[in-house]
Design an enzyme around this catalytic site. Structure first.
Site, mmCIF file in Angstrom:
data_model
loop_
_atom_site.group_PDB
_atom_site.id
_atom_site.type_symbol
_atom_site.label_atom_id
_atom_site.label_comp_id
_atom_site.label_asym_id
_atom_site.label_seq_id
_atom_site.Cartn_x
_atom_site.Cartn_y
_atom_site.Cartn_z
ATOM 1 N N ASN A 77 16.218 74.340 17.333
ATOM 2 C CA ASN A 77 15.341 73.656 18.287
ATOM 3 C C ASN A 77 15.957 73.876 19.667
ATOM 4 O OD1 ASN A 77 13.812 71.952 19.825
ATOM 5 N ND2 ASN A 77 14.048 70.169 18.474
ATOM 6 N N ARG A 123 11.549 75.754 16.208
ATOM 7 C CA ARG A 123 10.540 74.778 16.623
ATOM 8 C C ARG A 123 9.862 75.306 17.889
ATOM 9 N NH1 ARG A 123 11.005 69.656 20.151
ATOM 10 N NH2 ARG A 123 8.887 68.902 19.864
ATOM 11 N N HIS A 166 4.422 66.349 17.340
ATOM 12 C CA HIS A 166 5.226 65.764 16.257
ATOM 13 C C HIS A 166 4.688 66.164 14.879
ATOM 14 C CE1 HIS A 166 6.362 62.215 19.121
ATOM 15 N NE2 HIS A 166 7.299 63.136 19.153
ATOM 16 N N ARG A 177 7.284 57.743 28.952
ATOM 17 C CA ARG A 177 5.902 58.210 29.175
ATOM 18 C C ARG A 177 4.941 57.045 29.037
ATOM 19 N NH1 ARG A 177 6.250 62.650 24.774
ATOM 20 N NH2 ARG A 177 8.176 63.624 25.473
ATOM 21 N N GLU A 196 12.884 66.681 10.643
ATOM 22 C CA GLU A 196 12.110 67.805 11.172
ATOM 23 C C GLU A 196 12.814 69.138 10.917
ATOM 24 O OE1 GLU A 196 11.729 65.223 14.748
ATOM 25 O OE2 GLU A 196 9.901 66.384 15.085
#
Ligand code: ADP
Length: 403
Positions: free
Chosen positions: A7, A93, A182, A243, A386
């Protein structure tokens, strides 16, 4: 049979090496502050007896190329990769796959060009992912590499749910629609939830709540995403660390007119200064909860708003799913904050959601159930993984069989 999951961020590279026969982690690590003189790297060797040897070093890493070079040297020196032929694939990713990437995809020049074309949809993320792929391909030119897109799991969202109510021609010309993010996490925990329910994935309906620094909710129908709270970008939906989540677009128009803020300033405001941080000044939920416990009114408000938004999405997704088997909490806050789970599920008994306070507050490792015996809908806490999902999808995409 080993697979490396990578990633790559704008100033970091996170990686994890798996033995795909056992799905065990063999090695993992993180390089941070790439390009900065105050860089740092951590390596972890995961031994077969379950113990972990960890090393942390302060080191300046010039760029991503130098970073991947270090990772490759360490994986070889530590014996994690004995010889290069053990490594059957590398999974990367990639944040945004646009409308064109709906599956894990073997990386070639055309795929690289397409990821580059998608940079305007995710300027920071895709550019950094691409950089990581390029230097990794240069490091291991003979190992097949696969792109795993964060958006791919959501390609099943029907058009009435992914279209915004904007002029259709304009939206099409600018590829404006809900993509969702996600996806790797939502897919992984959906499969785990089906396993806990002892039902085939294509028969289960779930509401999955990924609550990390970024946060998103997904309605999963028959194992497929049919709606998700993040939109064209990861700004929409739930309240997050920094956010804003859902906000009236008119607010942005008002801000530009009233303050003369530039696009870049508004971008920074909505992405980096809003959410928990905007309400109480802290974006780390542990700190927000600690302050709320001490009676801080802004931190209390932030917690209330955060949980309220989750509850609204649970209600909305219960309506569109026409039957829910389980609500699933995952990622940092979802896995570790009993208080947020309790607040989000409170007073939802009329929907068949009944949390058991004792089970919810028990600190457990791995996946566990937190619903009461009479709850129609089950409630699970499922740690996301993940990296493992990236490795599994990489192997599957390469047509390799772990057994
Ligand atoms: P990322 O999205 O960066 O992968 P994580 O999934 O690790 O982030 O989630 C980070 C969030 O989880 C932070 O807000 C952190 O405060 C929160 N978190 C981690 N542990 C706990 C805990 N025990 N209680 C409450 N929040 C927690």
């Amino acid at each position: 049979m080993k697979v490396l999951a990578i990633n790559s961020g704008s100033s970091s590279i996170k990686y994890e090496l798996f033995d795909m026969r056992s799905c065990a982690t063999l090695a993992s690590g993180l390089l941070e502050r790439i390009g900065d003189s105050a860089g740092r790297q951590s390596y972890r060797l995961h031994n077969s007896d379950g113990s972990i040897d960890e090393q942390v070093e302060d080191v300046a890493v010039k760029d991503h190329q130098a970073g991947v070079n270090r990772i490759a040297s360490w994986l070889a020196e530590s014996g994690a990769i004995g010889n290069a032929s053990e490594l059957v694939g590398i999974g990367h990713r990639v944040a945004h796959g646009g409308a064109e990437f709906t599956q894990p995809t073997v990386i070639n020049e055309q795929v690289l060009a397409a990821i580059r074309r998608l940079i305007p949809l995710a300027p920071l993320h895709n550019a950094a992912n691409l950089r990581g792929i390029e230097v990794t391909r240069a490091q291991w030119p003979d190992i097949p590499q696969v792109a795993i897109f964060d958006t791919a799991f959501h390609h099943t969202i029907p058009v009435h749910a992914h279209q915004y109510a904007l002029p259709a021609d304009l939206a099409q010309a600018h590829t404006i629609r809900r993509y969702g993010f996600h996806g790797t996490s939502h897919k992984y925990v959906s499969e785990e939830a089906a396993r806990l329910l002892d039902r085939p994935l294509n028969e289960v309906n779930l509401i999955v709540l990924h609550l990390g620094n970024g946060a998103s909710a997904t309605a999963v129908c028959g194992g497929k995403s049919i709606d998700t709270s993040m939109g064209m970008t990861p700004l929409e939906g739930l309240m997050m660390g920094t956010r804003c989540g859902d906000v009236d677009p008119g607010v942005i128009l008002h801000l530009t007119r009233a303050t003369g803020m530039s696009v870049a300033e508004i971008d920074a405001l909505l992405n980096h200064e809003s959410g928990l941080k905007g309400i109480c000044g802290d974006n780390d939920m542990r700190e927000v909860l600690r302050r709320a416990d001490d009676g801080d009114s802004q931190a209390t408000l932030a917690v209330e708003m955060y949980a309220y938004r989750i509850k609204k999405y649970i209600g909305a997704y219960a309506a569109i799913l026409q039957g829910v088997d389980a609500v699933v909490f995952t990622a940092g806050i979802g896995e570790h904050s009993a208080e947020i789970r309790e607040r989000a599920c409170s007073h939802l008994e009329h929907l068949g959601i009944h949390l058991d306070a004792d089970k919810n507050s028990a600190e457990k490792q791995g996946s566990f159930a937190i619903h009461s015996a009479d709850s129609k809908i089950k409630i699970f806490v499922i740690p996301t993984n993940e990296e493992l999902e990236i490795a599994k999808q990489t192997l599957h995409c390469l047509g390799e069989n772990p057994s």
